[in-house]
Design a protein around this motif. Structure first.
Motif, PDB file in Angstrom:
ATOM      1  N   LEU A 554       0.837  -1.204   0.000  1.00  0.00           N
ATOM      2  CA  LEU A 554       0.000   0.000   0.000  1.00  0.00           C
ATOM      3  C   LEU A 554       0.872   1.254   0.000  1.00  0.00           C
ATOM      4  N   MET A 555       1.940   1.228   0.771  1.00  0.00           N
ATOM      5  CA  MET A 555       2.871   2.360   0.806  1.00  0.00           C
ATOM      6  C   MET A 555       3.466   2.631  -0.572  1.00  0.00           C
ATOM      7  N   LEU A 556       3.667   1.548  -1.342  1.00  0.00           N
ATOM      8  CA  LEU A 556       4.276   1.675  -2.670  1.00  0.00           C
ATOM      9  C   LEU A 556       3.241   1.920  -3.760  1.00  0.00           C
ATOM     10  N   GLY A 557       1.972   1.988  -3.372  1.00  0.00           N
ATOM     11  CA  GLY A 557       0.927   2.293  -4.343  1.00  0.00           C
ATOM     12  C   GLY A 557       0.319   1.085  -5.024  1.00  0.00           C
ATOM     13  N   PHE A 558       0.493  -0.119  -4.443  1.00  0.00           N
ATOM     14  CA  PHE A 558      -0.010  -1.329  -5.095  1.00  0.00           C
ATOM     15  C   PHE A 558      -0.898  -2.188  -4.192  1.00  0.00           C
ATOM     16  N   GLY A 559      -1.308  -1.713  -3.053  1.00  0.00           N
ATOM     17  CA  GLY A 559      -1.941  -2.593  -2.077  1.00  0.00           C
ATOM     18  C   GLY A 559      -3.444  -2.565  -2.023  1.00  0.00           C
ATOM     19  N   THR A 560      -4.112  -2.376  -3.150  1.00  0.00           N
ATOM     20  CA  THR A 560      -5.575  -2.381  -3.147  1.00  0.00           C
ATOM     21  C   THR A 560      -6.110  -3.351  -4.194  1.00  0.00           C
ATOM     22  N   ARG A 561      -7.418  -3.505  -4.207  1.00  0.00           N
ATOM     23  CA  ARG A 561      -8.074  -4.520  -5.027  1.00  0.00           C
ATOM     24  C   ARG A 561      -7.732  -4.404  -6.514  1.00  0.00           C
ATOM     25  N   GLU A 562      -7.634  -3.203  -7.014  1.00  0.00           N
ATOM     26  CA  GLU A 562      -7.383  -3.027  -8.446  1.00  0.00           C
ATOM     27  C   GLU A 562      -6.063  -3.650  -8.885  1.00  0.00           C
ATOM     28  N   HIS A 563      -5.151  -3.834  -7.935  1.00  0.00           N
ATOM     29  CA  HIS A 563      -3.854  -4.419  -8.268  1.00  0.00           C
ATOM     30  C   HIS A 563      -3.846  -5.938  -8.110  1.00  0.00           C
ATOM     31  N   ASP A 564      -4.966  -6.487  -7.657  1.00  0.00           N
ATOM     32  CA  ASP A 564      -5.039  -7.930  -7.424  1.00  0.00           C
ATOM     33  C   ASP A 564      -5.756  -8.667  -8.548  1.00  0.00           C
ATOM     34  N   THR A 565      -5.927  -8.006  -9.653  1.00  0.00           N
ATOM     35  CA  THR A 565      -6.604  -8.653 -10.769  1.00  0.00           C
ATOM     36  C   THR A 565      -5.614  -9.462 -11.597  1.00  0.00           C
ATOM     37  N   MET A 566      -6.155 -10.246 -12.488  1.00  0.00           N
ATOM     38  CA  MET A 566      -5.346 -11.033 -13.424  1.00  0.00           C
ATOM     39  C   MET A 566      -5.858 -10.771 -14.833  1.00  0.00           C
ATOM     40  N   PRO A 567      -4.994 -10.862 -15.843  1.00  0.00           N
ATOM     41  CA  PRO A 567      -5.461 -10.675 -17.219  1.00  0.00           C
ATOM     42  C   PRO A 567      -6.453 -11.774 -17.580  1.00  0.00           C
ATOM     43  N   TYR A 568      -7.364 -11.484 -18.503  1.00  0.00           N
ATOM     44  CA  TYR A 568      -8.368 -12.499 -18.818  1.00  0.00           C
ATOM     45  C   TYR A 568      -7.746 -13.747 -19.431  1.00  0.00           C
ATOM     46  N   ARG A 569      -6.600 -13.635 -20.053  1.00  0.00           N
ATOM     47  CA  ARG A 569      -5.932 -14.823 -20.599  1.00  0.00           C
ATOM     48  C   ARG A 569      -5.706 -15.870 -19.507  1.00  0.00           C
ATOM     49  N   ALA A 570      -5.529 -15.419 -18.268  1.00  0.00           N
ATOM     50  CA  ALA A 570      -5.338 -16.348 -17.156  1.00  0.00           C
ATOM     51  C   ALA A 570      -6.654 -16.936 -16.666  1.00  0.00           C
ATOM     52  N   LYS A 571      -7.786 -16.352 -17.102  1.00  0.00           N
ATOM     53  CA  LYS A 571      -9.098 -16.791 -16.612  1.00  0.00           C
ATOM     54  C   LYS A 571      -9.907 -17.549 -17.654  1.00  0.00           C
ATOM     55  N   GLY A 572      -9.660 -17.258 -18.924  1.00  0.00           N
ATOM     56  CA  GLY A 572     -10.465 -17.896 -19.955  1.00  0.00           C
ATOM     57  C   GLY A 572      -9.958 -17.579 -21.348  1.00  0.00           C
ATOM     58  N   PRO A 573     -10.656 -18.069 -22.370  1.00  0.00           N
ATOM     59  CA  PRO A 573     -10.212 -17.883 -23.758  1.00  0.00           C
ATOM     60  C   PRO A 573     -10.408 -16.444 -24.240  1.00  0.00           C
ATOM     61  N   VAL A 574      -9.327 -15.826 -24.668  1.00  0.00           N
ATOM     62  CA  VAL A 574      -9.379 -14.452 -25.174  1.00  0.00           C
ATOM     63  C   VAL A 574      -9.761 -14.439 -26.650  1.00  0.00           C
ATOM     64  N   THR A 575      -9.220 -15.384 -27.407  1.00  0.00           N
ATOM     65  CA  THR A 575      -9.425 -15.399 -28.855  1.00  0.00           C
ATOM     66  C   THR A 575     -10.360 -16.531 -29.271  1.00  0.00           C
ATOM     67  N   LYS A 576     -10.908 -16.372 -30.444  1.00  0.00           N
ATOM     68  CA  LYS A 576     -11.786 -17.402 -31.002  1.00  0.00           C
ATOM     69  C   LYS A 576     -11.031 -18.716 -31.156  1.00  0.00           C
ATOM     70  N   GLU A 577      -9.768 -18.609 -31.541  1.00  0.00           N
ATOM     71  CA  GLU A 577      -8.913 -19.787 -31.711  1.00  0.00           C
ATOM     72  C   GLU A 577      -8.838 -20.600 -30.418  1.00  0.00           C
ATOM     73  N   GLU A 578      -8.712 -19.914 -29.296  1.00  0.00           N
ATOM     74  CA  GLU A 578      -8.636 -20.609 -28.009  1.00  0.00           C
ATOM     75  C   GLU A 578      -9.938 -21.330 -27.684  1.00  0.00           C
ATOM     76  N   TYR A 579     -11.054 -20.645 -27.897  1.00  0.00           N
ATOM     77  CA  TYR A 579     -12.345 -21.258 -27.570  1.00  0.00           C
ATOM     78  C   TYR A 579     -12.580 -22.492 -28.436  1.00  0.00           C
ATOM     79  N   VAL A 580     -12.337 -22.347 -29.726  1.00  0.00           N
ATOM     80  CA  VAL A 580     -12.584 -23.456 -30.654  1.00  0.00           C
ATOM     81  C   VAL A 580     -11.726 -24.668 -30.304  1.00  0.00           C
ATOM     82  N   SER A 581     -10.501 -24.423 -29.835  1.00  0.00           N
ATOM     83  CA  SER A 581      -9.601 -25.535 -29.512  1.00  0.00           C
ATOM     84  C   SER A 581     -10.110 -26.370 -28.345  1.00  0.00           C
TER      85      SER A 581
END
Length: 661
Positions: A554-581
């Motif tokens: 928090l002192m360094l500016g990173f200690g809140t919820r907005e910094h605890d997210t993950m890119p959607y690539r880590a959660k699910g298919p971003v591209t059509k190619e990924e879903y189809v596979s």
């Protein structure tokens, strides 16, 4: 199915698998046989001869040692015939004559009805802890540690166990395997010069763990044989191996960099190789005599430490399924002091951007950075180390690259955010987390970012299925980061916690925690410091540190919820190619979990529905974990939580007071 053979043991009919050792068959039939040199975790040797039985094959009788006699024919077995009894009594008299005070010999002699020996040896040893030349320690050294440090010297009555040239062998790592299998206590472990409070407690638990690693690893993970490269095989089989910037979880060419290939073609020392003296897991591996093809050491023969899983998986992430490339990439990352995870993940991100047309050869200085571009990746690595060309940009990491490309090239920010496999500025370690909510949050909610330390949740969630419910995942995300914090505080390796597990662990109420091993760590702490440690005290200690880390973030500016997210690539298919596979998997989830019929819907529509659900799940688990940790909904420790932990210092209260709800 194994071939069954019917045999008779003392006129009792027993069916056993072909090649079963006779001793095991006798035990199965309910009969006992005395043994000295036999140990359940060692290859049977038969040198003490006490397990001798009489067998009959086609009307002819003979003596065999039961421990190492494989059953391959229909036989009659006599474990207690007159001839066998006389033979055993003669043997135990000879043992008793030389080692009259050794308890295990006295016990067997009493069982056989022998009270004294007619044989008086010129080298009688009255020591109750005398070496009886059973050879267990010699076999343990060779079989457990792949070493031959212990051996026999001399002949006849001068035969004895020793190290080469009667000197302490520098290859001995003090694993205690020899002491673990010794039946008499002849092998003594010298206490640590660090002056632990209770060296016996440490020694006893250490010997137990060493024995587990030496005996169970070969049937669980084979880490002593192939190192952490075994995880490549597991992750590929479970569709969790990162491929092409985490688009996919497996690849048909993985066999080119898996543990079988590395062992057959590259690993050269053929022995247990530990990170530090005393580790009997010894999962480090080495490639010797490797000739480099690129860079400042081109043409030289070098030794390479590894490669380990993360480097091999990083190669898969870049689409570089080539053993020589993997070893060379490993060598230069080590030599340059570049983290293989951050390097591979960043380059994989760059490759996807290149194939998507976000950057071109104009931006890369002529490098065609398609997935699988072996030569170009190594050239880029050299540029990163030397501070030249496109390597200067890539060396800044994914977050910096994304911002530059959006600002200077007008790149699609949403797409780049989706495929930017980093969190808190740290590149994600090499596990494909799309199907593991626990691992997504394990990375995203970690104070230090998606570092390799946090990666074991994917095994619990996806491989071992130990976190089946949402509640299980949320509790794991509270408990295990604190447990891992304790490892860091104590300076202990986590491999002996969950990479090898006790054979009966599956019957534990909380099997995911591996309670027996947790207790071992507590006993190490107590044996070293003299202070008792239990789960409650551990959680308190670790929670104090973990909350201090959060406040520092928090002192360094990173200690809140907005910094605890993950890119959607880590959660699910971003591209059509990924879903189809993985369309069958995703369509099934839509239907069974969300009640949405995928029939008639476009791939884009299905992707949008799935994305909404998965992002909601991530937010829900974040809420649950923050609540369990005693934090606000924005991820800041509450003042009440600091008071509970006894760290409500004025300086800390000042930092968090404006972030309270």
């Amino acid at each position: 199915m194994a071939e069954k053979i019917q045999i008779s043991i003392n006129d009792k009919i027993v069916k056993v698998n072909k090649d079963t050792y006779l001793l095991d068959a006798v035990k199965k039939a309910g009969f006992g046989i005395p043994t000295l040199c036999y140990h359940k975790d060692l290859t049977p040797d038969g040198n003490c001869r006490l397990c001798t039985c009489e067998i009959e094959i086609k009307g002819r009788r003979k003596f065999v040692t039961a421990c190492n006699y494989p059953i391959r024919d229909e036989i009659r077995v006599f474990t207690d015939s007159k001839r066998v009894k006389e033979h055993r009594k003669l043997l135990i008299e000879m043992y008793l004559g030389r080692w009259p005070e050794v308890p295990i010999i006295q016990k067997i002699a009493k069982r056989l009805g022998v009270t004294e020996s007619r044989f008086k040896s010129s080298v009688t040893d009255d020591n109750p802890a005398a070496c009886i030349l059973c050879g267990r320690c010699v076999r343990a050294c060779k079989e457990f540690m792949l070493e031959e440090i212990l051996g026999f010297a001399g002949r006849g009555i001068k035969r004895h166990m020793t190290m080469p040239f009667y000197e302490v062998d520098p290859h001995c790592i003090g694993c205690t395997s020899c002491a673990y299998v010794c039946p008499t206590g002849a092998i003594k472990i010298v206490d640590d010069l660090n002056n632990p409070f209770d060296p016996v407690m440490i020694r006893n638990h250490g010997m137990k763990i060493n024995a587990e690693m030496a005996t169970l690893d070969k049937i669980q993970n084979r880490m002593r044989e192939v190192g952490t490269a075994n995880i490549v095989d597991v992750m590929n089989a479970y569709d969790l191996l990162p491929v092409h910037n985490y688009k996919f979880g497996s690849h048909p060419e993985t066999y080119k960099i898996d543990s079988k290939m590395l062992k057959a073609k590259y690993f050269t020392q053929g022995m247990a190789d530990g990170c530090w003296k005393g580790c009997s897991m010894a999962c480090a591996k080495t490639v010797d005599g490797f000739r480099l093809k690129t860079g400042p050491y081109r043409g030289q023969l070098v030794s390479v430490d590894g490669p380990e899983y993360e480097t091999a998986a990083g190669a898969a992430n870049m689409g570089c399924f080539d053993g020589d490339f993997l070893v060379e990439f490993n060598f230069y990352c080590d030599t340059y002091g570049i983290d293989t995870i951050s390097a591979a993940t960043t380059i994989a991100f760059v490759m996807e951007a290149f194939e998507a047309g976000i950057i071109t050869e104009k931006h890369t200085g002529g490098l065609k950075l398609n997935f699988g571009a072996l030569r170009e990746v190594l050239e880029l690595l050299h540029q990163m180390a030397e501070g030249k060309g496109f390597g200067v940009d890539v060396g800044q990491g994914i977050r910096w690259l994304r911002k530059k490309w959006v600002k200077e090239y007008g790149a699609d920010e949403k797409f780049l955010c989706d495929i930017s496999t980093e969190s808190k500025g740290l590149e994600i370690s090499e596990y494909m987390t799309k199907e593991s909510l626990a691992q997504q949050a394990g990375y995203g909610l970690a104070n230090k970012g998606p570092q390799h330390d946090e990666a074991w949740l994917i095994f619990m969630d996806m491989v071992n299925n130990q976190l089946p419910t949402f509640e299980d995942k949320a509790e794991a995300l509270y408990y295990f980061p604190l447990w891992r914090t304790l490892f860091g505080l104590m300076g202990l390796c986590k491999i002996i916690w969950n990479d090898i597990v006790p054979a009966n662990n599956k019957f534990e109420k909380e099997a995911a925690k591996i309670p027996e091993h947790v207790n071992n760590y507590f006993k190490f702490f107590e044996g070293m410091t003299g202070k008792e440690l239990n789960e409650q005290k551990m959680l308190l200690q670790s929670a104090r540190v973990y909350n201090l880390q959060r406040i520092m973030n928090l002192m360094l500016g990173f200690g809140t919820r907005e910094h605890d997210t993950m890119p959607y690539r880590a959660k699910g298919p971003v591209t059509k190619e990924e879903y189809v596979s993985r369309a069958e998997r995703y369509d099934k989830q839509l239907k069974e979990i969300l009640g949405v019929d995928p029939e008639g819907k476009s791939t884009e529509e299905k992707m949008a529905i799935l994305r909404k659900y998965r992002e909601e799940q991530y937010e829900k688990v974040t809420d649950a974990v923050f609540k369990r940790r005693g934090w606000t909904k924005n991820g800041v420790p509450t003042i009440e939580r600091l008071k509970e932990l006894g760290i409500d210092l004025p300086e800390l209260i000042e930092i968090i007071k404006n972030h309270q709800e």
